[in-house]
Design a protein around this motif. Sequence first.
Motif, PDB file in Angstrom:
ATOM      1  N   GLU A 271       0.875  -1.180   0.000  1.00 52.45           N
ATOM      2  CA  GLU A 271       0.000   0.000   0.000  1.00 52.45           C
ATOM      3  C   GLU A 271       0.899   1.212   0.000  1.00 52.45           C
ATOM      4  O   GLU A 271       1.831   1.301   0.808  1.00 52.45           O
ATOM      5  CB  GLU A 271      -0.895  -0.001   1.244  1.00 52.45           C
ATOM      6  N   THR A 272       0.624   2.146  -0.900  1.00 51.39           N
ATOM      7  CA  THR A 272       1.579   3.237  -1.060  1.00 51.39           C
ATOM      8  C   THR A 272       1.617   4.183   0.144  1.00 51.39           C
ATOM      9  O   THR A 272       2.628   4.803   0.402  1.00 51.39           O
ATOM     10  CB  THR A 272       1.270   4.046  -2.330  1.00 51.39           C
ATOM     11  N   ARG A 273       0.502   4.272   0.871  1.00 45.92           N
ATOM     12  CA  ARG A 273       0.506   5.048   2.111  1.00 45.92           C
ATOM     13  C   ARG A 273      -0.322   4.306   3.149  1.00 45.92           C
ATOM     14  O   ARG A 273      -1.318   3.664   2.828  1.00 45.92           O
ATOM     15  CB  ARG A 273      -0.089   6.447   1.897  1.00 45.92           C
ATOM     16  N   GLN A 274       0.131   4.453   4.386  1.00 44.86           N
ATOM     17  CA  GLN A 274      -0.634   3.878   5.482  1.00 44.86           C
ATOM     18  C   GLN A 274      -0.575   4.836   6.657  1.00 44.86           C
ATOM     19  O   GLN A 274       0.499   5.367   6.964  1.00 44.86           O
ATOM     20  CB  GLN A 274      -0.053   2.522   5.897  1.00 44.86           C
ATOM     21  N   GLY A 275      -1.711   5.020   7.316  1.00 50.97           N
ATOM     22  CA  GLY A 275      -1.748   5.921   8.470  1.00 50.97           C
ATOM     23  C   GLY A 275      -1.204   7.292   8.113  1.00 50.97           C
ATOM     24  O   GLY A 275      -0.422   7.868   8.853  1.00 50.97           O
ATOM     25  N   ASN A 276      -1.575   7.760   6.938  1.00 49.97           N
ATOM     26  CA  ASN A 276      -1.137   9.066   6.452  1.00 49.97           C
ATOM     27  C   ASN A 276       0.383   9.205   6.338  1.00 49.97           C
ATOM     28  O   ASN A 276       0.935  10.280   6.456  1.00 49.97           O
ATOM     29  CB  ASN A 276      -1.707  10.191   7.326  1.00 49.97           C
ATOM     30  N   GLY A 294      -2.891   6.837  -2.184  1.00 44.66           N
ATOM     31  CA  GLY A 294      -2.594   8.268  -2.102  1.00 44.66           C
ATOM     32  C   GLY A 294      -1.309   8.619  -2.821  1.00 44.66           C
ATOM     33  O   GLY A 294      -1.254   9.585  -3.573  1.00 44.66           O
ATOM     34  N   ASN A 295      -0.264   7.826  -2.581  1.00 43.76           N
ATOM     35  CA  ASN A 295       0.948   8.004  -3.374  1.00 43.76           C
ATOM     36  C   ASN A 295       0.833   7.129  -4.623  1.00 43.76           C
ATOM     37  O   ASN A 295       0.149   6.106  -4.614  1.00 43.76           O
ATOM     38  CB  ASN A 295       2.185   7.568  -2.572  1.00 43.76           C
ATOM     39  N   CYS A 296       1.569   7.537  -5.655  1.00 44.76           N
ATOM     40  CA  CYS A 296       1.504   6.764  -6.891  1.00 44.76           C
ATOM     41  C   CYS A 296       2.154   5.392  -6.697  1.00 44.76           C
ATOM     42  O   CYS A 296       2.951   5.189  -5.792  1.00 44.76           O
ATOM     43  CB  CYS A 296       2.226   7.519  -8.004  1.00 44.76           C
ATOM     44  N   SER A 297       1.794   4.492  -7.565  1.00 47.49           N
ATOM     45  CA  SER A 297       2.458   3.193  -7.563  1.00 47.49           C
ATOM     46  C   SER A 297       3.920   3.404  -7.919  1.00 47.49           C
ATOM     47  O   SER A 297       4.249   4.202  -8.790  1.00 47.49           O
ATOM     48  CB  SER A 297       1.803   2.296  -8.613  1.00 47.49           C
ATOM     49  N   PRO A 298       4.823   2.660  -7.246  1.00 42.84           N
ATOM     50  CA  PRO A 298       6.253   2.817  -7.585  1.00 42.84           C
ATOM     51  C   PRO A 298       6.567   2.409  -9.020  1.00 42.84           C
ATOM     52  O   PRO A 298       7.644   2.700  -9.515  1.00 42.84           O
ATOM     53  CB  PRO A 298       6.958   1.903  -6.576  1.00 42.84           C
ATOM     54  N   ARG A 299       5.634   1.756  -9.681  1.00 42.69           N
ATOM     55  CA  ARG A 299       5.893   1.431 -11.094  1.00 42.69           C
ATOM     56  C   ARG A 299       5.976   2.700 -11.938  1.00 42.69           C
ATOM     57  O   ARG A 299       6.667   2.743 -12.931  1.00 42.69           O
ATOM     58  CB  ARG A 299       4.769   0.559 -11.654  1.00 42.69           C
ATOM     59  N   TYR A 300       5.213   3.727 -11.551  1.00 45.86           N
ATOM     60  CA  TYR A 300       5.184   4.954 -12.349  1.00 45.86           C
ATOM     61  C   TYR A 300       6.299   5.923 -11.966  1.00 45.86           C
ATOM     62  O   TYR A 300       6.826   6.632 -12.800  1.00 45.86           O
ATOM     63  CB  TYR A 300       3.838   5.662 -12.186  1.00 45.86           C
ATOM     64  N   ARG A 408      -6.039   9.184  -4.941  1.00 47.86           N
ATOM     65  CA  ARG A 408      -5.133   8.301  -5.684  1.00 47.86           C
ATOM     66  C   ARG A 408      -3.876   9.051  -6.115  1.00 47.86           C
ATOM     67  O   ARG A 408      -3.957  10.218  -6.498  1.00 47.86           O
ATOM     68  CB  ARG A 408      -5.815   7.764  -6.952  1.00 47.86           C
ATOM     69  N   GLY A 409      -2.772   8.339  -6.100  1.00 45.44           N
ATOM     70  CA  GLY A 409      -1.507   8.944  -6.507  1.00 45.44           C
ATOM     71  C   GLY A 409      -1.395   9.107  -8.009  1.00 45.44           C
ATOM     72  O   GLY A 409      -0.606   9.910  -8.499  1.00 45.44           O
ATOM     73  N   THR A 410      -2.166   8.320  -8.757  1.00 45.64           N
ATOM     74  CA  THR A 410      -2.136   8.454 -10.217  1.00 45.64           C
ATOM     75  C   THR A 410      -3.551   8.533 -10.760  1.00 45.64           C
ATOM     76  O   THR A 410      -4.387   7.687 -10.433  1.00 45.64           O
ATOM     77  CB  THR A 410      -1.431   7.244 -10.867  1.00 45.64           C
ATOM     78  N   VAL A 411      -3.827   9.566 -11.516  1.00 40.80           N
ATOM     79  CA  VAL A 411      -5.120   9.680 -12.208  1.00 40.80           C
ATOM     80  C   VAL A 411      -4.853  10.197 -13.620  1.00 40.80           C
ATOM     81  O   VAL A 411      -3.765  10.678 -13.924  1.00 40.80           O
ATOM     82  CB  VAL A 411      -6.105  10.665 -11.519  1.00 40.80           C
ATOM     83  N   GLU A 412      -5.875  10.050 -14.428  1.00 44.60           N
ATOM     84  CA  GLU A 412      -5.729  10.564 -15.780  1.00 44.60           C
ATOM     85  C   GLU A 412      -6.884  11.516 -16.042  1.00 44.60           C
ATOM     86  O   GLU A 412      -8.046  11.138 -15.914  1.00 44.60           O
ATOM     87  CB  GLU A 412      -5.728   9.390 -16.760  1.00 44.60           C
ATOM     88  N   VAL A 748      -1.457  12.195 -14.448  1.00 45.12           N
ATOM     89  CA  VAL A 748      -0.818  12.916 -13.351  1.00 45.12           C
ATOM     90  C   VAL A 748      -0.445  11.931 -12.246  1.00 45.12           C
ATOM     91  O   VAL A 748      -1.286  11.195 -11.738  1.00 45.12           O
ATOM     92  CB  VAL A 748      -1.744  14.030 -12.809  1.00 45.12           C
ATOM     93  N   THR A 749       0.828  11.916 -11.931  1.00 45.76           N
ATOM     94  CA  THR A 749       1.378  10.957 -10.984  1.00 45.76           C
ATOM     95  C   THR A 749       2.032  11.732  -9.845  1.00 45.76           C
ATOM     96  O   THR A 749       2.915  12.544 -10.093  1.00 45.76           O
ATOM     97  CB  THR A 749       2.419  10.086 -11.720  1.00 45.76           C
ATOM     98  N   THR A 750       1.567  11.497  -8.633  1.00 46.68           N
ATOM     99  CA  THR A 750       2.047  12.291  -7.503  1.00 46.68           C
ATOM    100  C   THR A 750       2.645  11.396  -6.418  1.00 46.68           C
ATOM    101  O   THR A 750       2.072  10.359  -6.080  1.00 46.68           O
ATOM    102  CB  THR A 750       0.894  13.125  -6.895  1.00 46.68           C
ATOM    103  N   LEU A 751       3.776  11.824  -5.894  1.00 52.40           N
ATOM    104  CA  LEU A 751       4.460  11.083  -4.829  1.00 52.40           C
ATOM    105  C   LEU A 751       4.846  12.078  -3.751  1.00 52.40           C
ATOM    106  O   LEU A 751       5.492  13.086  -4.037  1.00 52.40           O
ATOM    107  CB  LEU A 751       5.717  10.412  -5.406  1.00 52.40           C
ATOM    108  N   SER A 752       4.434  11.808  -2.513  1.00 55.06           N
ATOM    109  CA  SER A 752       4.766  12.722  -1.426  1.00 55.06           C
ATOM    110  C   SER A 752       5.576  11.954  -0.393  1.00 55.06           C
ATOM    111  O   SER A 752       5.137  10.920   0.112  1.00 55.06           O
ATOM    112  CB  SER A 752       3.475  13.277  -0.816  1.00 55.06           C
TER     113      SER A 752
END
Length: 1018
Positions: A271-276, A294-300, A408-412, A748-752
Amino acid sequence: MASHVPPGAPRPASKANNPPSSQPPTNFRANPDSLADNLHNLNFNSAPPRAPSPLPGTPFSRQATQPLPPSVSPFPPTFSHPAPFASRPPLVSSASGGLASTGQPVFASGALPGGQQRFPPLGSAPQPPVRPPPTMAMATATARAHPQPQPQPPTTTSRPLIRSSPIRTPPVQPASPFSVAPQARQPPTTAYTYGQPTWPLQPGQGAPPPPITGSPQPPRMYGMPPPLPNQSMTSVSPAVRQTGAPVPGASKIDPNQIPRPIPGSSVILHETRQGNQANPPPPATSDYIVRDTGNCSPRYMRCTINQIPCTADLLTTSGMQLALMVQPLAIPCPSEETVQVVDFGESGPVRCSRCKGYINPFMKFIDQGRRFICNFCGFTDETPREYHCNLGPDGRRRDADERPELCRGTVEFVASREYMVRDPMPAVYFFLIDVSMNAIQTGATAAACGAINQVIADLPEGPRTMVGIATFDSTIHFYNLKRALQQVYNPLMLVVPDVQDVYTPLQTDVVVQLSECRQHLELLLESIPTMFLENRTAESAFGAATKAAFMAMKSTGGRLLVFQSVLPSIGIGALSAREAEGRTHISAGEKEAHKLLQPADKTLKAMAIEFAEYQVCVDVFITTQTYVDIASIAVIPRTTGGQVYYYYPFSAVSDPAKLYNDLRWNVTRPQGFEAVMRVRCSQGIQVLEYEGNFCKRIPTDVDLPGIDCDKTIMVTLKHDDKLKDGSECAFQCALLYTTVYGQRRIRVTTLSLPCTSILSNLFRSADLDTQFACFLKQAASEIPFSPLLLVKDRMTNLCVNILLSYRKFCATVTSSGQLILPEALKLLPLYTLALIKSKGLQTDGRIDERSFWINYLSSISIPLAIPFVHPRMVAIHDLNSKEGDQPLVPPVISLSTEHVNDGGIYLLENGVDCLIYIGNLVDSDILRQLFCISSVDEIPAQFVLQQYDNPLSKKLNDLVNEIRRQRCSYLRLKLCKKGDPSGMQFFSYMIEDKSSSGLSYVEFLVHVHRQIQLKMSS
Ligand SMILES: [Zn+2]
């Protein structure tokens, strides 16, 4: 609005046979049936039938083609024997190939299933927009309007160490230093990207990943339970005295105890994020299923470090580099949810009005939802009235979980009019084929025509798909594709004789709709090898032909696929045989040797920039037996978002299958056209440079005439300010592109990621695979411009400086006799050694081979980068001895001669080549079963893997096909034996051994340790 079946989409018949499943997607490891189904259809290798190939009287008969039975090769029968020189090269009949089946998914030849959805549901696939919000009046600016500072030249990486607040925490010795955080290779039974490129759209978008039933071990959550101990580390104790002098023989190191990649044995759920909080992703080379929370998949997108250093000093101290690897159209695994499409209507997506960052889960809504704070520039914006929503007790918008762009970390996003300077372009494919004497005589022309003929059956048919074709030698020949069919046996050829000042005749009839000319084109492709059978023109006007084809496509843009067999020798962009001159240079001293790896002149580059401007993406398939100057030619694909394929020495026996599969994947993989990409970062960090296959005309954006699921762009980052400890730093990649169905989209792919001021946190959250992929790409871009020794030293120093920083500031072990490796980076020395010994860094390699190596790395993804220099080796002689449900890929063997016995057979693959080494003393029964030979002496020089009627042969075929799936590549197979060049090639990959190309692994560790000690004491 996108419909389910847009024009040009997979044929309705296939839809009917394979309706989008409403069931949860099958787990990609555990469903034995689906795996079996795939394998059932996976026969690339079996003996092709010798049946005569019927003339495709009705090109549409393929519609009725049944899925291939396991014993039938999709590979055209006519290639099963060598094309006789100077006789009519064999042709391929699409009817006999049966690849374009529209029945149930036929996993034909390593590309995509022939049936439903040829384009997996990424951006290019039809997907219904999710819950279109009401139209907004708010104006948004164009994608190019972001005011970003000019990039600076890259900093050098040999940085001085800065003693800034040493961080010392007590070291924790892991119980078993080599069992933690496995640096997994692809676990065997996984159906990976290649294998199941089609998967149903998921209706339950928010649903958790399906359980992994049947998995040998229960899945574990990566990042949960809490991360590794802060000081988890591996220590090896090389036999080194306190003075730093290595003890002779270094015999105290047990080679069995030094770090090596350990394949993971189960699928990781991530899971890209857990417990914020951001969850550090599993290794890129491991087998995982992502849930975007919330964060994008590491594939992207993934970062070299999963925590961002607060200051530039801290980063410098660590010796590590800060960079993102972006693969915006990467293929998710079948169990993962597809990227959701959001349509904001004419107003377009909500963006920050200052920095133009796109709405994402980390923009903070305040003031009862009436305003929001941008997570990139910190600006507070008014929420558009139509987009307003109240906040819940947790401070989030009440609709946050229902809106993909907020959870979602990635949307189109569906692009509105303002993202278009013209109507979205059609899908245009132009094939340009070398028909010079050499190409004809080696069978390269026939192979190209055969491959194209089969592949056009896979192109989406519809008003938006257009094709064109031309051939060339010293002149260029276009073909009028609108001529009536009866004239096809005497096609109207339009010759362009002027190869200095090129023009294109009859522009309108040269590129036409596929549906109008399909039959004509097929017959033309069959005729071309015969038409030029007696061709005695040895010259090749590659540059001129490419330019002429470009001019034919200029009004639309599109994909130009060039098949080239000899050195371009005439017309614009002509090249000379520099390699021969280069040998003199090398013998004279190697100072200038690297210059042969640079383009010969600027002509092709200038052409490429013009191509990019008109959205023409060029791929070059080099089917040759001589030097063609890849260093010069490759400039065109690299500048236009394409790539180079290299078949050397081209074999009419073994290469046509690979050529076909490569071409098929090229046109059927998820891809986009006329794309622009930009990465935005939170305040304090900015993009330093982009690295990959693209054209850059303004500092902030990269232009990608073509972008596909395999292409990766490295984005190096730098600080321009301090970041606050405990805050988060966000990165957002926006890719504006046109799908093959003509929709304009913004992915749009976002990673925080969290920011930290603690050095040990950086080491703990270091991402080995990503860091090493950066090393590789940097080495590749430096090789043409620096003496080789310098590049090798720099790569070693990058590794040493990281380990030195760890040793100096994070480890408390006082004995300098210990080499301390940070747990997360413990394989860095091994990989660095592999890089130093790789083809690209060898002086004795052929220039073209090294140029290909360099170009191949420029756009390579992380999961493929690691095996490319550190290949995978497995034993295959004992495949039969295993009982029951064994993984398809046997356990990995370390790359050392010590593990290669004369009585064994070993397969070694790096994603491009697959070498099968047969020991001198192999049981003749095994040889018979696998290769139908009785002794090593009978090994053929050109090898086509066949499947014979015995379990061992089947297992080898299954294994090879599994590797092809995992690597998204057909791989060139070669049999190797001791005592000849093939054996030497095989043993050159034994990275852990001492050889002419460098130290043994143990010696290298001692060397690294020595360097660290020297730097510590200086
Ligand atoms: Zn902003």
